[in-house]
Motif scaffolding. Structure first.
Motif, PDB file in Angstrom:
ATOM      1  N   ILE A   1       0.643  -1.274  -0.405  1.00 34.55           N
ATOM      2  CA  ILE A   1      -0.429   0.017  -0.428  1.00 34.55           C
ATOM      3  C   ILE A   1       0.910   1.247   0.049  1.00 34.55           C
ATOM      4  O   ILE A   1       1.658   0.882   0.202  1.00 34.55           O
ATOM      5  N   GLY A   2       0.269   2.415  -1.045  1.00 34.92           N
ATOM      6  CA  GLY A   2       1.363   3.821  -1.308  1.00 34.92           C
ATOM      7  C   GLY A   2       0.459   4.282  -0.128  1.00 34.92           C
ATOM      8  O   GLY A   2      -0.160   4.295   0.740  1.00 34.92           O
ATOM      9  N   PRO A   3       1.664   5.572   0.743  1.00 29.50           N
ATOM     10  CA  PRO A   3       1.252   6.543   1.664  1.00 29.50           C
ATOM     11  C   PRO A   3      -0.167   7.379   1.387  1.00 29.50           C
ATOM     12  O   PRO A   3      -0.914   7.308   1.784  1.00 29.50           O
ATOM     13  N   CYS A   4      -0.618   7.735   0.110  1.00 26.91           N
ATOM     14  CA  CYS A   4      -1.949   8.390  -1.147  1.00 26.91           C
ATOM     15  C   CYS A   4      -2.750   7.218  -0.563  1.00 26.91           C
ATOM     16  O   CYS A   4      -3.659   8.054   0.236  1.00 26.91           O
ATOM     17  N   GLU A   5      -2.233   5.710  -0.910  1.00 30.96           N
ATOM     18  CA  GLU A   5      -4.109   4.916  -0.914  1.00 30.96           C
ATOM     19  C   GLU A   5      -4.411   4.970   0.584  1.00 30.96           C
ATOM     20  O   GLU A   5      -5.633   4.986   0.753  1.00 30.96           O
ATOM     21  N   LYS A   6      -3.256   5.371   1.443  1.00 31.19           N
ATOM     22  CA  LYS A   6      -3.483   4.954   2.733  1.00 31.19           C
ATOM     23  C   LYS A   6      -4.244   5.465   4.133  1.00 31.19           C
ATOM     24  O   LYS A   6      -4.763   5.678   3.965  1.00 31.19           O
ATOM     25  N   THR A   7      -4.143   7.212   3.157  1.00 36.19           N
ATOM     26  CA  THR A   7      -4.319   8.439   3.973  1.00 36.19           C
ATOM     27  C   THR A   7      -5.697   8.208   3.986  1.00 36.19           C
ATOM     28  O   THR A   7      -7.023   9.367   4.248  1.00 36.19           O
ATOM     29  N   TRP A   8      -6.130   8.277   2.018  1.00 31.78           N
ATOM     30  CA  TRP A   8      -7.519   8.315   1.363  1.00 31.78           C
ATOM     31  C   TRP A   8      -8.333   7.128   2.263  1.00 31.78           C
ATOM     32  O   TRP A   8      -9.583   7.503   2.509  1.00 31.78           O
TER      33      TRP A   8
END
Length: 168
Positions: free
Chosen positions: A64-71
């Motif tokens: 998982i990337g940081p952007c996907e995790k944040t959203w």
């Protein structure tokens, strides 16, 4: 001056303590090697697996990337916050019922109900009375089991997701 006897004693103690430490470290390493279990699967919140950044299991793939995790957090935390407060409200009602209302009703009411039930059973025949007692016991056990399972569901699906999402 220190005596040679003191020096030999301190060397002996150092040797003994060193051996004990080495033995305990070796035992700990051996135990850790024996208990080398696979990592647990990632936690799941409402059918959404909270994948870990260093991939540990097959369920964590793809990474998982940081952007996907944040959203994902932005989308799920408001719903989890609402569910948390609703779950705590239901939890509070369960505790109010169990801790305040039942003691206020008291054992006197339970004794009166039991006496009335025993009186009704005494008037019935043996086989019918046995079936009725069996049904009453099953109903009481079913109600208790339903309440416990309901509380577990509320905790796992309404209260716990907020903590899991915030710790993710």
């Amino acid at each position: 001056q220190t005596s040679p006897l003191f020096i030999s004693r301190s060397l002996l103690m150092n040797y003994i303590v060193g051996k004990a430490i080495a033995t305990s470290v070796a035992a700990a390493v051996g135990t850790a090697a024996q208990n080398n279990r696979p990592p647990p699967p990632p936690p799941v919140v409402w059918c959404v697996p909270l994948r870990r950044k260093p991939v540990l299991t097959k369920e964590d793939e793809p990474e998982i990337g940081p952007c996907e995790k944040t959203w994902t957090k932005i989308a799920l935390i408001p719903i989890a916050l609402f569910a948390y407060f609703l779950g705590q409200l239901v939890n509070c009602l369960i505790y109010i019922f169990a801790c305040f209302l039942l003691p206020c009703i008291g054992p006197g009411l339970v004794q009166v109900l039991l006496a009335a039930k025993l009186q009704a059973l005494a008037e019935k025949k043996g086989e019918d009375a046995a079936k009725e007692v069996k049904n009453d016991v099953q109903m009481a056990a079913g109600c208790a089991l339903c309440m416990v399972k309901g509380y577990i569901w509320i905790f796992k699906n309404m209260i716990m997701p907020l903590r899991l999402l915030c710790d993710w």
